[in-house]
Scaffold this active site. Sequence first.
Site, PDB file in Angstrom:
ATOM      1  N   ILE A  42      -3.629   1.664  -8.950  1.00  0.00           N
ATOM      2  CA  ILE A  42      -2.314   1.905  -9.066  1.00  0.00           C
ATOM      3  C   ILE A  42      -2.192  -0.138  -9.374  1.00  0.00           C
ATOM      4  O   ILE A  42      -1.500  -0.008 -10.583  1.00  0.00           O
ATOM      5  CB  ILE A  42      -1.948   2.110  -8.485  1.00  0.00           C
ATOM      6  CG1 ILE A  42      -1.872   4.520  -8.640  1.00  0.00           C
ATOM      7  CG2 ILE A  42      -0.362   2.070  -9.602  1.00  0.00           C
ATOM      8  CD1 ILE A  42      -2.023   4.768 -10.384  1.00  0.00           C
TER       9      ILE A  42
ATOM     10  N   ARG B 170      -4.091  -2.352  -9.968  1.00  0.00           N
ATOM     11  CA  ARG B 170      -4.889  -2.940 -11.001  1.00  0.00           C
ATOM     12  C   ARG B 170      -4.301  -2.834 -12.260  1.00  0.00           C
ATOM     13  O   ARG B 170      -4.566  -3.458 -13.282  1.00  0.00           O
ATOM     14  CB  ARG B 170      -6.349  -3.124 -10.837  1.00  0.00           C
ATOM     15  CG  ARG B 170      -6.617  -4.002  -9.424  1.00  0.00           C
ATOM     16  CD  ARG B 170      -8.251  -4.160  -9.619  1.00  0.00           C
ATOM     17  NE  ARG B 170      -8.979  -2.336  -9.493  1.00  0.00           N
ATOM     18  CZ  ARG B 170      -9.078  -2.351  -8.100  1.00  0.00           C
ATOM     19  NH1 ARG B 170      -8.331  -3.290  -7.719  1.00  0.00           N
ATOM     20  NH2 ARG B 170      -9.407  -0.676  -8.175  1.00  0.00           N
TER      21      ARG B 170
ATOM     22  N   ASP C 275      -3.668   6.696  -0.865  1.00  0.00           N
ATOM     23  CA  ASP C 275      -4.916   6.528  -1.950  1.00  0.00           C
ATOM     24  C   ASP C 275      -4.384   6.160  -3.392  1.00  0.00           C
ATOM     25  O   ASP C 275      -3.628   7.052  -3.406  1.00  0.00           O
ATOM     26  CB  ASP C 275      -5.612   8.172  -2.027  1.00  0.00           C
ATOM     27  CG  ASP C 275      -6.936   7.986  -2.490  1.00  0.00           C
ATOM     28  OD1 ASP C 275      -7.172   7.007  -2.289  1.00  0.00           O
ATOM     29  OD2 ASP C 275      -7.908   8.852  -2.669  1.00  0.00           O
TER      30      ASP C 275
ATOM     31  N   HIS D 287       1.424  -1.028  -0.274  1.00  0.00           N
ATOM     32  CA  HIS D 287       0.126  -0.279   0.451  1.00  0.00           C
ATOM     33  C   HIS D 287       0.888   1.142  -0.271  1.00  0.00           C
ATOM     34  O   HIS D 287       0.884   1.833   0.787  1.00  0.00           O
ATOM     35  CB  HIS D 287      -0.912  -0.085   1.612  1.00  0.00           C
ATOM     36  CG  HIS D 287      -2.260  -0.140   0.818  1.00  0.00           C
ATOM     37  ND1 HIS D 287      -2.991  -0.833   0.372  1.00  0.00           N
ATOM     38  CD2 HIS D 287      -3.105   0.868   1.238  1.00  0.00           C
ATOM     39  CE1 HIS D 287      -3.997  -0.372  -0.163  1.00  0.00           C
ATOM     40  NE2 HIS D 287      -4.281   0.316   0.912  1.00  0.00           N
TER      41      HIS D 287
END
Length: 409
Positions: free
Chosen positions: A240, A242, A235, A231
């Site tokens: 991103i 995928r 946000d 992560h």
Amino acid sequence: MTTTGATPVANDWPAHTFDVRPWRQSSPRGPRVDRLRREVTVALPPLIAELDYPMDRSLGAMVAACAGDLGHLDLVHGRTLAALNHLQLRTEAVDSSKIENVDASLADYGRALLGVGANASAVSMASATAALSRMIRDADTTRRLSPEAMLQAHHDLFRRNADEAHRAGRFRTTQNWVGGSDYAPRGALHVPPPPETVPDYLDDLFAFCNRDDLPPVVQVAIAHAQFESIHPFIDGNGRIGRTLIHAILRRRRATRHLTVPIASALVSHRDTYFAALNDYRSGNARTIVAMMATAIRIATAESWATATNVLAIRDRWGAALPDARPGDSLFRLLDLLAEEPILNVDLAARRLGLDEDAASQAMDAATTAGVLTRARRTRKAPVWLAHDVLDEVEDLSARIQASARQLRG
């Protein structure tokens, strides 16, 4: 203090471990229980750059079959039907946004693509399209996955977002979390590794992404799950993450021209998709690998139907405008509409190499024949829609989602 995560029955991958770190809320807002929190338990993914993933026979057969189907579609239609990739790309960007609860009509989405005014959700979906295109284009050109390309894609995703533009194109430097409270990681579903560890984790991830000795479908599934665990952004991690799937497929030449809408299969089972990511964190990669293979197989099968439908639509347009001849502006406009079903005079003129008067005349002829329709509420900045193709975009997404639900039902 480090402890090992829970191990599921089918442990086939190193599980995340956990570490307790100091925590202090930076915002004075929120409930008192959040403000008083002094510790947070972060998840630490394994380093995967040199790991291999052994598959059982049934999973190996599934992975090989979906990769073969994908390659066949790309070989048959990828080079000759440019419109198919444009429609797939936009279907993927739209449905990837829907997984994050970002939704807008296709007409608003098209206006956002043209930059002529649209709501925030439509602008976000258009920005997701730009990010996806950039990641795929860079992977195709350089044959490498790089942090720089990912940061550029993230910048594309958020540069038009007033609330997030200051973080666009930057990896996080603070602790984040998924779910739970808005002010502190109380009740969070996942707490990614601390910000100071992100650069090393990303170096490891990109080393894994740039390997050539793994089946591409396995590689994209694990890389995607690892990215979501890291992560690395405040946000945009889902969208991103995928795009990373398609960038790896293009780098590995599993696809050379097309972008099958994998997100369309995932959006129909958001809870199952998120559960597969949690399984990965618990030490079971099989769930996400199998889910990715299934999503690719369904998206590929329905894309065959869309290829046939797009060719039929183009034939109908030709019959409606029999005076259009190969090489003339009207004929070329019809070809363009199969790729760009939402356009204005400026876009048509630029893509066809015409002045605006000639482009407008061709569009008027297409409108009279019923091929184009002027969008409502676009008096100041007129936009035209090719509804036949837009209907096919929506139908492709709906068919993929229906097939995914039926398969898992």
